[in-house]
Design a protein around this motif. Sequence first.
Motif, PDB file in Angstrom:
ATOM      1  N   UNK A  79      -2.624  11.258   8.479  1.00 16.81           N
ATOM      2  CA  UNK A  79      -3.784  10.585   8.021  1.00 16.81           C
ATOM      3  C   UNK A  79      -3.635  10.128   6.640  1.00 16.81           C
ATOM      4  N   UNK A  80      -2.962  10.674   5.777  1.00 19.61           N
ATOM      5  CA  UNK A  80      -2.472  10.425   4.429  1.00 19.61           C
ATOM      6  C   UNK A  80      -1.540   8.691   4.516  1.00 19.61           C
ATOM      7  N   UNK A  81      -0.926   8.699   5.447  1.00 22.16           N
ATOM      8  CA  UNK A  81      -0.323   7.494   5.722  1.00 22.16           C
ATOM      9  C   UNK A  81      -1.150   6.338   5.883  1.00 22.16           C
ATOM     10  N   UNK A  82      -2.161   6.576   6.703  1.00 20.64           N
ATOM     11  CA  UNK A  82      -3.376   5.629   7.072  1.00 20.64           C
ATOM     12  C   UNK A  82      -4.226   5.296   5.827  1.00 20.64           C
ATOM     13  N   UNK A  83      -4.402   6.468   5.212  1.00 22.84           N
ATOM     14  CA  UNK A  83      -5.204   6.233   3.975  1.00 22.84           C
ATOM     15  C   UNK A  83      -4.539   5.325   2.846  1.00 22.84           C
ATOM     16  N   UNK A  84      -3.404   5.546   2.952  1.00 23.54           N
ATOM     17  CA  UNK A  84      -2.547   4.991   1.720  1.00 23.54           C
ATOM     18  C   UNK A  84      -2.157   3.635   2.315  1.00 23.54           C
ATOM     19  N   UNK A  85      -2.051   3.131   3.172  1.00 25.20           N
ATOM     20  CA  UNK A  85      -1.790   1.765   3.681  1.00 25.20           C
ATOM     21  C   UNK A  85      -3.255   0.818   3.613  1.00 25.20           C
ATOM     22  N   UNK A  86      -4.377   1.782   4.036  1.00 26.31           N
ATOM     23  CA  UNK A  86      -5.723   1.029   3.900  1.00 26.31           C
ATOM     24  C   UNK A  86      -5.770   0.707   2.452  1.00 26.31           C
ATOM     25  N   UNK A  87      -5.563   1.426   1.532  1.00 27.46           N
ATOM     26  CA  UNK A  87      -5.653   1.120   0.059  1.00 27.46           C
ATOM     27  C   UNK A  87      -4.968   0.266  -0.239  1.00 27.46           C
ATOM     28  N   UNK A  88      -3.380   0.086   0.063  1.00 25.55           N
ATOM     29  CA  UNK A  88      -2.501  -0.946  -0.061  1.00 25.55           C
ATOM     30  C   UNK A  88      -2.931  -2.285   0.577  1.00 25.55           C
ATOM     31  N   UNK A  89      -3.541  -2.448   1.622  1.00 26.72           N
ATOM     32  CA  UNK A  89      -3.837  -3.476   2.177  1.00 26.72           C
ATOM     33  C   UNK A  89      -5.136  -4.004   1.442  1.00 26.72           C
ATOM     34  N   UNK A  90      -6.089  -3.275   0.982  1.00 26.67           N
ATOM     35  CA  UNK A  90      -7.211  -3.857   0.154  1.00 26.67           C
ATOM     36  C   UNK A  90      -6.868  -4.194  -1.426  1.00 26.67           C
ATOM     37  N   UNK A  91      -5.626  -3.668  -1.833  1.00 31.83           N
ATOM     38  CA  UNK A  91      -5.243  -4.004  -3.290  1.00 31.83           C
ATOM     39  C   UNK A  91      -4.312  -5.003  -3.297  1.00 31.83           C
ATOM     40  N   UNK A  92      -3.644  -5.362  -1.979  1.00 36.16           N
ATOM     41  CA  UNK A  92      -2.564  -6.434  -2.083  1.00 36.16           C
ATOM     42  C   UNK A  92      -3.015  -7.777  -1.490  1.00 36.16           C
ATOM     43  N   UNK A  93      -4.381  -7.934  -1.343  1.00 32.31           N
ATOM     44  CA  UNK A  93      -4.897  -9.413  -0.857  1.00 32.31           C
ATOM     45  C   UNK A  93      -5.138 -10.090  -2.000  1.00 32.31           C
TER      46      UNK A  93
END
Length: 557
Positions: free
Chosen positions: A543-557
């Motif tokens: 679940x942490x991996x999913x949350x981290x990647x969601x954060x990364x996607x939102x901040x790298x756009x």
Amino acid sequence: MRKNESRRALTRLFTIFMLGVAVITSGCRGSVREANSVPPGNDVTVDKYDPAVSITYLRPWGPDVKFLPGEDQDNNAHSRWAKEKLGIELKNLWISPSTNNSFETKLRLALAADAEMPDIIAYRGELNLVRELIESGKFLDGGELFDKYAGDAWKKAVNEDPTVWYPFMENDKRIGIPILDYAYNSDSVLWIREDWMEKFNFSAPKTLTDLEIIMEAFTNQDPDGNGIKDTYGLTIGFKNWINTWMSDGGWVFGAYGTMPNQWNLNEDGKLEYGSIAPGAKFALGKLRDWMEKGYIPEMAGWYDEAKAAEEFTAGRAGIVAGPHWMPSWPMEDMEKNVAGARLKAYPIPSGENGTAGRHGTSIANGVILINKNMEHPEAFFTYQNYLFDHYANPSVGNDFVIGLSEAEDAGSNRAAVKSGDMLVESATNEKYTVTFDGARIPSLNMASMVKLARGEEAATPFEQRVKSTYSHAVLEAAAIVMDQKHIAMKPMFNGAPTPTMEMHNDLLSKMEKDVYFQIIYGKAPLEAFDSYVEKWYANGGKQITAEVNAWYTSHSQ
């Protein structure tokens, strides 16, 4: 935030603080405006407050900060300068040392008791404590204030890497203002005993295999010539973890394409926790092998960064990984204390497939929090803007003198020398500043050191400061750091802890350290890594991996 800081004792490196050609006089104050004409919230800062305004603050005080007789944290050259030049009285709300978690304990007790907070908290250390402070709701939106009041030089410095805001955000607001450090300041090179290298006629190690040949000789072939088997190849300390700011082993993992204890970008364009990546298993096997062969100290698991480095400075180890500035500290006396010792920096070696990597360090090294009840929040920006405008990269003829006068300098341990048309004074006054190091423009330091390492002349006051501060060995090491800047692996997730991290990180961290320790020391088979990875995913890691990647996607756009 660095293992902070980290860097707490490191400020002794910057012993030369002041550049300028004049001392403070009443004639260099500039225009003066009335403080009362600047109500809170007005988009204006002043040259000097009259009458003076007070800023109460808290910051941990490290053992490296020394005071002249009769001076202390509230009465020193810098505090007197701030009042005289800016009309700002700096006052510690209370004073606590940085050692033994004393500051953290006292601040947590104050927070729990809903005690008075100061106008400003400047802190480098535990990210968990920073989160507790931010979540208390006692502090202003620092980003909004920064946008209103910060000067161009300060804004430009922060914009070198806007992601420095991320750890200090709450609900999309930039609550904490990052304290800037010099770029690449704790990225590692290999420091090797050059006298031992010459004894065995070794050339620069390009791969881990090359390095193992050197470590074998340093461990088993009596490099110090005393007839006793009392040396080993590499000193390393992983009490505080493996990829630390000094005496680290992160580069061993980098040879296998990963970096532990941080989130890295994998080949699929996703963030992956480095401690569970496949390459980490190979790196653990390599460290296990080195431990079995005696190439690294048996006490490595109990050594922190400084203690591990002591093995090198005492002449018992031939290699240590660490920043370019290590000859200034802690190795400044090694060549005096260890007969015949000579040091040289070497690049980080690669794995057999040509991969190399080192832990990349952030340009953020602490945080500033501003109290909601601060009467004049703009006053802090008057203070810090001045440091960025006049100290961070001063121009020739700049009148910036941070609180010294000829009378105060007389008889002190501060030396003054003339360099061309510039007065260069050795002082510790930058350590007295609210933000620990005065003001730093991240890219400036390394650019200046590389220029000087290549034999170019120091053309600016900042370059004169660098030339006067650092040895040639440090400048050469800095050039190596920059030649290998492509191998720096910076943490790709630097936001606030995700919800599942807050619930499970303590357990996951304990699991990680336990299995790493057991494997390196041969107490568990290398295959224990595979079961650890399965448990990591099952205990919140997925679940942490999913949350981290969601954060990364939102901040790298």
